[in-house]
Design a protein around this motif. Structure first.
Motif, PDB file in Angstrom:
ATOM      1  N   LYS A 122       0.714  -1.231  -0.115  1.00 57.73           N
ATOM      2  CA  LYS A 122      -0.043   0.057  -0.078  1.00 57.73           C
ATOM      3  C   LYS A 122       0.841   1.274  -0.118  1.00 57.73           C
ATOM      4  CE  LYS A 122      -4.019   2.058   2.288  1.00 57.73           C
ATOM      5  NZ  LYS A 122      -5.113   1.903   3.333  1.00 57.73           N
ATOM      6  N   ALA A 123       1.911   1.189   0.702  1.00 57.60           N
ATOM      7  CA  ALA A 123       2.881   2.345   0.963  1.00 57.60           C
ATOM      8  C   ALA A 123       3.606   2.655  -0.578  1.00 57.60           C
ATOM      9  CB  ALA A 123       3.885   2.168   1.948  1.00 57.60           C
ATOM     10  N   ILE A 124       4.049   1.456  -1.019  1.00 55.81           N
ATOM     11  CA  ILE A 124       4.625   1.594  -2.636  1.00 55.81           C
ATOM     12  C   ILE A 124       3.570   2.318  -3.385  1.00 55.81           C
ATOM     13  CG2 ILE A 124       5.684   0.292  -4.496  1.00 55.81           C
ATOM     14  CD1 ILE A 124       6.767  -1.393  -2.251  1.00 55.81           C
ATOM     15  N   ASP A 125       2.279   1.943  -3.471  1.00 56.19           N
ATOM     16  CA  ASP A 125       1.560   2.252  -4.335  1.00 56.19           C
ATOM     17  C   ASP A 125       1.313   3.674  -4.033  1.00 56.19           C
ATOM     18  OD1 ASP A 125      -0.937   2.108  -6.270  1.00 56.19           O
ATOM     19  OD2 ASP A 125      -1.843   2.696  -4.474  1.00 56.19           O
ATOM     20  N   LEU A 126       0.988   4.264  -2.848  1.00 54.05           N
ATOM     21  CA  LEU A 126       1.035   5.570  -2.603  1.00 54.05           C
ATOM     22  C   LEU A 126       2.098   6.460  -2.976  1.00 54.05           C
ATOM     23  CD1 LEU A 126      -0.978   5.626   0.960  1.00 54.05           C
ATOM     24  CD2 LEU A 126      -1.523   7.227  -1.084  1.00 54.05           C
TER      25      LEU A 126
END
Length: 229
Positions: A122-126
């Motif tokens: 999720k962090a990489i996506d954001l």
């Protein structure tokens, strides 16, 4: 739409020697869920103090703040911290990234505090959505001011907050970078349906929100709808 934030008769005083200084004086307003609003006013008018009280970072001398139906002034410090982590995102003027953590690690901190799993993806996506997909392993000292604020925005949104408080989010950025960060903030806010409450000196930025609350001398002196472009 229901109100996500209700402020009623909010007053904040500080002791200064033998004097009592009133920073906020009987301020009341409501913010609808999913809306955008800006708090404006001259330096020393109480804007940042008001934002901190709304976010449960401090407690009022009198009056109440209800966030998502929870009366913050009735909570102890631990419960206020829990409420912030559950419902609130923050973006500050000075970024407030942890210098010993990478961009990716800074973004994942709020979900780690919740004990959630699967947050790395999720962090990489954001970070990719804010244009930093190739800078995930960089430390804050290796990033420009604009890039650091992008990391801070990704961190603010990773918990899917119900409300985002932004204190002078473009105050430390040059004009071109500020415009990019503004667009990013509003785009992510719209995509995720978050309520945005912002403090800024920048009236052009303020005009991009649906509502402008003006504070002067600790009092709410104006509350008007903005014509959002």
């Amino acid at each position: 739409m229901a109100d996500i934030l209700s402020v009623e008769n909010l007053t904040k005083t500080f002791k200064s020697g033998n004097r009592e200084l009133t920073v906020l004086d009987n301020v009341s307003f409501d913010i609808e869920e999913g809306s955008t609003a800006t708090i404006v006013g001259p330096s020393g008018s109480g804007k940042t103090t008001l934002l901190g009280l709304c976010a449960g970072l401090d407690v009022a001398t009198s009056g109440t703040v209800s966030l998502n139906g929870i009366k913050l002034n009735a909570l102890d410090e631990d419960d206020r911290a829990f409420t912030r982590n559950q419902y609130i995102g923050f973006v500050f003027q000075n970024f407030q990234l942890l210098p010993t953590l990478t961009a990716l690690e800074n973004v994942t901190v709020p979900l780690e505090l919740r004990g959630e799993k699967g947050y790395r993806e999720k962090a990489i996506d954001l970070l990719t959505r804010v244009g930093l997909g190739d800078r995930t392993d960089h430390y804050p000292s290796q990033l420009s001011g604009g890039e650091q604020q992008r990391v801070a925005i990704a961190r603010a949104f990773i918990t899917d907050p119900k409300i985002l408080f932004a204190d002078e989010p473009t105050g430390n950025l040059d004009e071109e970078t500020a415009a990019q960060v503004e667009a990013l903030l509003f785009d992510l806010n719209k995509q995720q349906g978050t309520t945005l409450v912002m403090v800024t000196h920048n009236l052009e930025l303020a005009s991009k929100t649906e509502r402008i609350l003006k504070i002067k001398g600790g009092k709410l002196v104006d509350d008007q709808k903005s014509v959002v472009a």
